[in-house]
Design a protein around this motif. Structure first.
Motif, PDB file in Angstrom:
ATOM      1  N   HIS A  68       0.816  -1.234   0.120  1.00 48.27           N
ATOM      2  CA  HIS A  68       0.129  -0.337   0.217  1.00 48.27           C
ATOM      3  C   HIS A  68       0.801   1.608   0.017  1.00 48.27           C
ATOM      4  CE1 HIS A  68       0.768  -0.475   4.504  1.00 48.27           C
ATOM      5  NE2 HIS A  68       0.601   0.438   4.384  1.00 48.27           N
ATOM      6  N   GLU A 109      -4.317   3.592   1.225  1.00 44.99           N
ATOM      7  CA  GLU A 109      -4.068   3.880   3.492  1.00 44.99           C
ATOM      8  C   GLU A 109      -4.159   5.372   3.808  1.00 44.99           C
ATOM      9  OE1 GLU A 109      -2.226   1.747   6.778  1.00 44.99           O
ATOM     10  OE2 GLU A 109      -0.664   2.427   5.681  1.00 44.99           O
ATOM     11  N   HIS A 157       4.351   7.041   3.311  1.00 41.45           N
ATOM     12  CA  HIS A 157       5.088   5.970   3.665  1.00 41.45           C
ATOM     13  C   HIS A 157       4.674   5.153   2.414  1.00 41.45           C
ATOM     14  CE1 HIS A 157       1.864   4.399   6.224  1.00 41.45           C
ATOM     15  NE2 HIS A 157       1.823   2.959   5.495  1.00 41.45           N
ATOM     16  N   GLU A 171       7.607   1.291   4.852  1.00 46.52           N
ATOM     17  CA  GLU A 171       7.217   0.572   5.236  1.00 46.52           C
ATOM     18  C   GLU A 171       7.279  -1.393   5.162  1.00 46.52           C
ATOM     19  OE1 GLU A 171       2.748   0.270   6.684  1.00 46.52           O
ATOM     20  OE2 GLU A 171       2.361  -1.531   6.913  1.00 46.52           O
TER      21      GLU A 171
HETATM   22 CO    CO Z   1       0.691   1.929   6.553  1.00 44.39          CO
END
Ligand code: CO
Length: 133
Positions: free
Chosen positions: A8, A55, A79, A129
């Motif tokens: 994501h 997200e 991110h 991430e």
């Molecule tokens: Co995330």
């Protein structure tokens, strides 16, 4: 580590409800999940584009990392999350290569994923991430 795909893209927003309207009305995507992650002090909303998710992250407290990000840099891309087989192994691999970690061990993120963050100072400015199911 060997990521299999981008899981994501995390986007910091000031107002989740307004951001959801934009992503639904302009981008034509359907929000399929809204979830509060208490220990990260965020409320999240998810959309799917093929295999990749968007997200959206809204701070639920002024001391949330999302609140300080927006204060410093404004709303926007926060991110990129890469899917791996094993988050802890990927974190260890990165550390072995001299990357500074935000999370030494994986923890539970939204959607039940095991997640961990690499420090943007070690990743050319991209908050990274790592996650797995
Ligand atoms: Co995330």
């Amino acid at each position: 580590m060997t990521p299999t795909h981008i899981e994501h893209i995390g986007i910091a927003v000031s107002n989740l409800d307004e951001a959801i309207k934009y992503w639904e009305n302009v981008m034509g995507l359907k929000c399929y999940n809204i979830e509060e992650v208490a220990d990260q002090k965020v409320r999240t909303a998810f959309f799917k584009i093929g295999e990749v998710k968007i997200e959206l992250l809204e701070a639920t407290s002024p001391d949330s990392t999302i609140a300080s990000f927006i204060e410093k840099r404004g709303a926007g891309v926060h991110h990129i999350a890469f899917a791996v087989e094993d988050t802890d192994k990927a974190l260890n691999d990165a550390q072995d290569k001299g990357v500074r970690l935000i999370d030494k061990q994986s923890r539970k993120g939204a959607e039940g994923l095991n997640i961990g963050f690499l420090h943007p100072k070690s990743t050319l400015g991209v908050l990274t991430e790592i996650c797995c199911k």
